[in-house]
Enzyme design. Structure first.
Site, PDB file in Angstrom:
ATOM      1  N   ASP A 142       0.856  -1.138  -0.052  1.00 31.33           N
ATOM      2  CA  ASP A 142      -0.136   0.094  -0.081  1.00 31.33           C
ATOM      3  C   ASP A 142       0.879   1.261  -0.046  1.00 31.33           C
ATOM      4  OD1 ASP A 142      -3.258   0.225   0.963  1.00 31.33           O
ATOM      5  OD2 ASP A 142      -2.000   2.019   0.881  1.00 31.33           O
TER       6      ASP A 142
ATOM      7  N   ASP B 130       3.726   2.423  -4.511  1.00 27.84           N
ATOM      8  CA  ASP B 130       3.088   3.529  -5.410  1.00 27.84           C
ATOM      9  C   ASP B 130       2.903   2.693  -6.523  1.00 27.84           C
ATOM     10  OD1 ASP B 130       1.940   5.357  -6.706  1.00 27.84           O
ATOM     11  OD2 ASP B 130       3.372   6.804  -6.405  1.00 27.84           O
ATOM     12  N   VAL B 131       1.434   2.048  -6.594  1.00 19.97           N
ATOM     13  CA  VAL B 131       1.213   1.409  -8.119  1.00 19.97           C
ATOM     14  C   VAL B 131       1.379   2.233  -9.155  1.00 19.97           C
ATOM     15  CG1 VAL B 131      -0.374  -0.424  -6.847  1.00 19.97           C
ATOM     16  CG2 VAL B 131      -1.202   1.832  -7.899  1.00 19.97           C
TER      17      VAL B 131
ATOM     18  N   ASN C   6      -5.409  -4.281  -6.875  1.00 22.62           N
ATOM     19  CA  ASN C   6      -6.541  -3.832  -6.181  1.00 22.62           C
ATOM     20  C   ASN C   6      -6.452  -2.480  -5.840  1.00 22.62           C
ATOM     21  OD1 ASN C   6      -9.241  -4.588  -4.048  1.00 22.62           O
ATOM     22  ND2 ASN C   6      -7.549  -3.651  -2.707  1.00 22.62           N
TER      23      ASN C   6
ATOM     24  N   TYR D 254     -14.376   7.614 -12.730  1.00 20.66           N
ATOM     25  CA  TYR D 254     -14.304   6.321 -11.925  1.00 20.66           C
ATOM     26  C   TYR D 254     -14.763   5.251 -12.888  1.00 20.66           C
ATOM     27  CZ  TYR D 254     -14.558   3.024  -8.200  1.00 20.66           C
ATOM     28  OH  TYR D 254     -14.616   1.639  -7.449  1.00 20.66           O
TER      29      TYR D 254
ATOM     30  N   LYS E 199     -12.822   2.115 -14.456  1.00 20.56           N
ATOM     31  CA  LYS E 199     -13.079   0.685 -14.183  1.00 20.56           C
ATOM     32  C   LYS E 199     -13.414  -0.005 -15.475  1.00 20.56           C
ATOM     33  CE  LYS E 199     -11.955   0.477  -9.785  1.00 20.56           C
ATOM     34  NZ  LYS E 199     -10.997   0.005  -9.299  1.00 20.56           N
TER      35      LYS E 199
HETATM   36  N1  LIG Z   1     -15.482  -0.422  -1.297  1.00 17.57           N
HETATM   37  C1  LIG Z   1     -16.407  -0.547  -2.432  1.00 17.57           C
HETATM   38  O1  LIG Z   1     -17.474  -0.393  -2.191  1.00 17.57           O
HETATM   39  C2  LIG Z   1     -15.897  -0.931  -3.769  1.00 17.57           C
HETATM   40  C3  LIG Z   1     -16.849  -1.128  -4.687  1.00 17.57           C
HETATM   41  C4  LIG Z   1     -16.133  -1.247  -5.961  1.00 17.57           C
HETATM   42  C5  LIG Z   1     -14.942  -1.359  -5.956  1.00 17.57           C
HETATM   43  N2  LIG Z   1     -13.995  -1.156  -5.476  1.00 17.57           N
HETATM   44  C6  LIG Z   1     -12.727  -1.036  -5.545  1.00 17.57           C
HETATM   45  O2  LIG Z   1     -11.887  -1.934  -4.650  1.00 17.57           O
HETATM   46  C7  LIG Z   1     -10.421  -1.521  -4.561  1.00 17.57           C
HETATM   47  C8  LIG Z   1     -10.384  -1.375  -3.117  1.00 17.57           C
HETATM   48  O3  LIG Z   1     -10.889  -0.337  -2.577  1.00 17.57           O
HETATM   49  P1  LIG Z   1     -11.394  -0.009  -1.223  1.00 17.57           P
HETATM   50  O4  LIG Z   1     -12.811   0.020  -1.197  1.00 17.57           O
HETATM   51  O5  LIG Z   1     -10.763  -1.125  -0.215  1.00 17.57           O
HETATM   52  O6  LIG Z   1     -10.719   1.271  -0.500  1.00 17.57           O
HETATM   53  P2  LIG Z   1      -9.881   1.657   0.449  1.00 17.57           P
HETATM   54  O7  LIG Z   1      -9.801   3.016   0.365  1.00 17.57           O
HETATM   55  O8  LIG Z   1     -10.045   0.892   1.787  1.00 17.57           O
HETATM   56  O9  LIG Z   1      -8.506   1.019  -0.109  1.00 17.57           O
HETATM   57  C9  LIG Z   1      -7.927   1.251  -1.181  1.00 17.57           C
HETATM   58  C10 LIG Z   1      -6.212   1.377  -0.590  1.00 17.57           C
HETATM   59  O10 LIG Z   1      -5.518   1.542  -1.791  1.00 17.57           O
HETATM   60  C11 LIG Z   1      -4.388   2.462  -1.371  1.00 17.57           C
HETATM   61  N3  LIG Z   1      -3.921   3.286  -2.525  1.00 17.57           N
HETATM   62  C12 LIG Z   1      -4.501   4.522  -3.136  1.00 17.57           C
HETATM   63  N4  LIG Z   1      -3.360   5.058  -3.929  1.00 17.57           N
HETATM   64  C13 LIG Z   1      -2.490   4.163  -4.117  1.00 17.57           C
HETATM   65  C14 LIG Z   1      -1.165   4.046  -4.789  1.00 17.57           C
HETATM   66  N5  LIG Z   1      -1.054   5.091  -5.616  1.00 17.57           N
HETATM   67  N6  LIG Z   1      -0.440   3.042  -4.696  1.00 17.57           N
HETATM   68  C15 LIG Z   1      -0.960   1.922  -3.757  1.00 17.57           C
HETATM   69  N7  LIG Z   1      -1.831   1.765  -3.091  1.00 17.57           N
HETATM   70  C16 LIG Z   1      -2.594   2.863  -3.046  1.00 17.57           C
HETATM   71  C17 LIG Z   1      -5.066   3.326  -0.361  1.00 17.57           C
HETATM   72  O11 LIG Z   1      -3.847   3.823   0.582  1.00 17.57           O
HETATM   73  C18 LIG Z   1      -5.904   2.282   0.364  1.00 17.57           C
HETATM   74  O12 LIG Z   1      -5.466   1.651   1.479  1.00 17.57           O
HETATM   75  C19 LIG Z   1     -10.503   0.045  -5.361  1.00 17.57           C
HETATM   76  O13 LIG Z   1     -10.035  -0.507  -6.519  1.00 17.57           O
HETATM   77  C20 LIG Z   1     -11.990   0.122  -5.482  1.00 17.57           C
HETATM   78  O14 LIG Z   1     -12.165   0.895  -6.610  1.00 17.57           O
HETATM   79  C21 LIG Z   1     -14.285  -0.566  -3.924  1.00 17.57           C
END
Ligand SMILES: NC(=O)c1ccc[n+]([C@@H]2O[C@H](COP(=O)([O-])OP(=O)(O)OC[C@H]3O[C@@H](n4cnc5c(N)ncnc54)[C@H](O)[C@@H]3O)[C@@H](O)[C@H]2O)c1
Length: 263
Positions: A36, A59-60, A86, A152, A156
């Site tokens: 992360d 940093d992805v 992810n 967004y 996606k």
């Molecule tokens: N939570 C939902 O309802 C939901 C629904 C659909 C899709 N998603 C997708 O699921 C995935 C995970 O999201 P989440 O809901 O767990 O959110 P979250 O914010 O809890 O987790 C995302 C993590 O990605 C990290 N991150 C951000 N930029 C980064 C970078 N440049 N390099 C490395 N890490 C980085 C953040 O620090 C965070 O810990 C995302 O791709 C999101 O779009 C989430």
């Protein structure tokens, strides 16, 4: 793929869904690397999982960051068997024509280029070993676009398309690929004010009740890796909307635009 004893590398591992996938893969006997950009978050989640988990900074968006993390993990644990791309970000509700270009670019850099960088970092080794699995996190927004969430959704849909192509490209090498399409799931993102604003018409207690536990979502991911499932749908309530979109799309298939066209 049999998961016991294998190594997984998960981006966004400090967040809700990444940590949930990590926990589910540990249940299957895997060792997991929670990566992360927020190392403190990833460390907290790794500590909760015990000996089987470790945290690493990434940093992805940055290829060098991928190379550094990969080298460190391989030196410590050996080759990575499962990659979960992810990490992702969302935004507050915004019309596309009012979205600042810098914000659009940032979403694309993390949500799309971040996934592409992960593929470039790990797919060649998986191909060479003739084994492995990649899970890319798209979203229901990668199947159904919503107004005020256009940037967004664009990111996606890009992940959905890239993952479909990747599955075709890696199948001949014995490497599996799945797309994960989560709906509302408990995480930093979904608990944020931005997310609440997107669902302003839904009472907060209803919204909270609709949030899936990320561990259960992670268990669905673990099963999909075991079975090399192409698509991972965790929220079946979206089915009618997806069907409606497909019907509208199919109804646009009629006669070719050019008379007597034979293509
Ligand atoms: N939570 C939902 O309802 C939901 C629904 C659909 C899709 N998603 C997708 O699921 C995935 C995970 O999201 P989440 O809901 O767990 O959110 P979250 O914010 O809890 O987790 C995302 C993590 O990605 C990290 N991150 C951000 N930029 C980064 C970078 N440049 N390099 C490395 N890490 C980085 C953040 O620090 C965070 O810990 C995302 O791709 C999101 O779009 C989430």
């Amino acid at each position: 793929m049999d998961l016991a004893g294998k190594i997984a590398f998960i981006t966004g591992g400090g967040g809700g869904i990444g940590a949930g996938i990590g926990a589910a893969l540990v249940e299957k006997g895997m060792r997991v690397v929670l990566s992360d950009i927020d190392l403190d978050r990833a460390r907290k989640e790794a500590e909760a999982l015990g000996q089987a988990a470790r945290a690493i900074a990434i940093d992805v968006t940055d290829e060098q960051s991928w190379a550094k993390a990969k080298a460190e993990v391989e030196a410590e644990l050996g080759p990575v068997d499962v990659l979960c791309n992810n990490a992702g970000i969302a935004t507050a509700p915004l019309l596309l024509d009012e979205t600042p270009p810098s914000l659009f670019a940032r979403i694309m850099a993390i949500n799309v280029t971040g996934v592409f960088n992960g593929i470039r970092a790990f797919a060649p080794d998986m191909k060479a070993r003739g084994q492995g699995h990649i899970v890319n996190t798209s979203s229901l927004n990668g199947l159904l676009a919503h107004g005020t969430f256009g940037a967004y959704s664009a990111s996606k849909f890009a992940v959905t398309g890239m993952t479909d192509a990747l599955r075709q490209e890696l199948a001949p090498f014995g490497v599996g690929v799945s797309t994960l399409y989560p709906g509302l799931t408990r995480s930093y993102m979904s608990m944020s004010e931005d997310s609440a604003a997107l669902m302003a018409d839904v009472p907060e207690e209803v919204r909270q009740a609709q949030m899936m536990d990320p561990l259960w979502l992670g268990r669905a991911v673990a099963r999909a890796i075991e079975n090399n499932s192409e698509h991972i749908i965790t929220h079946p309530s979206a089915r009618p909307e997806v069907e409606r979109r497909q019907q509208v799309l199919l109804s646009a298939f009629g006669e070719p635009a050019q008379p007597e066209y034979a293509g």
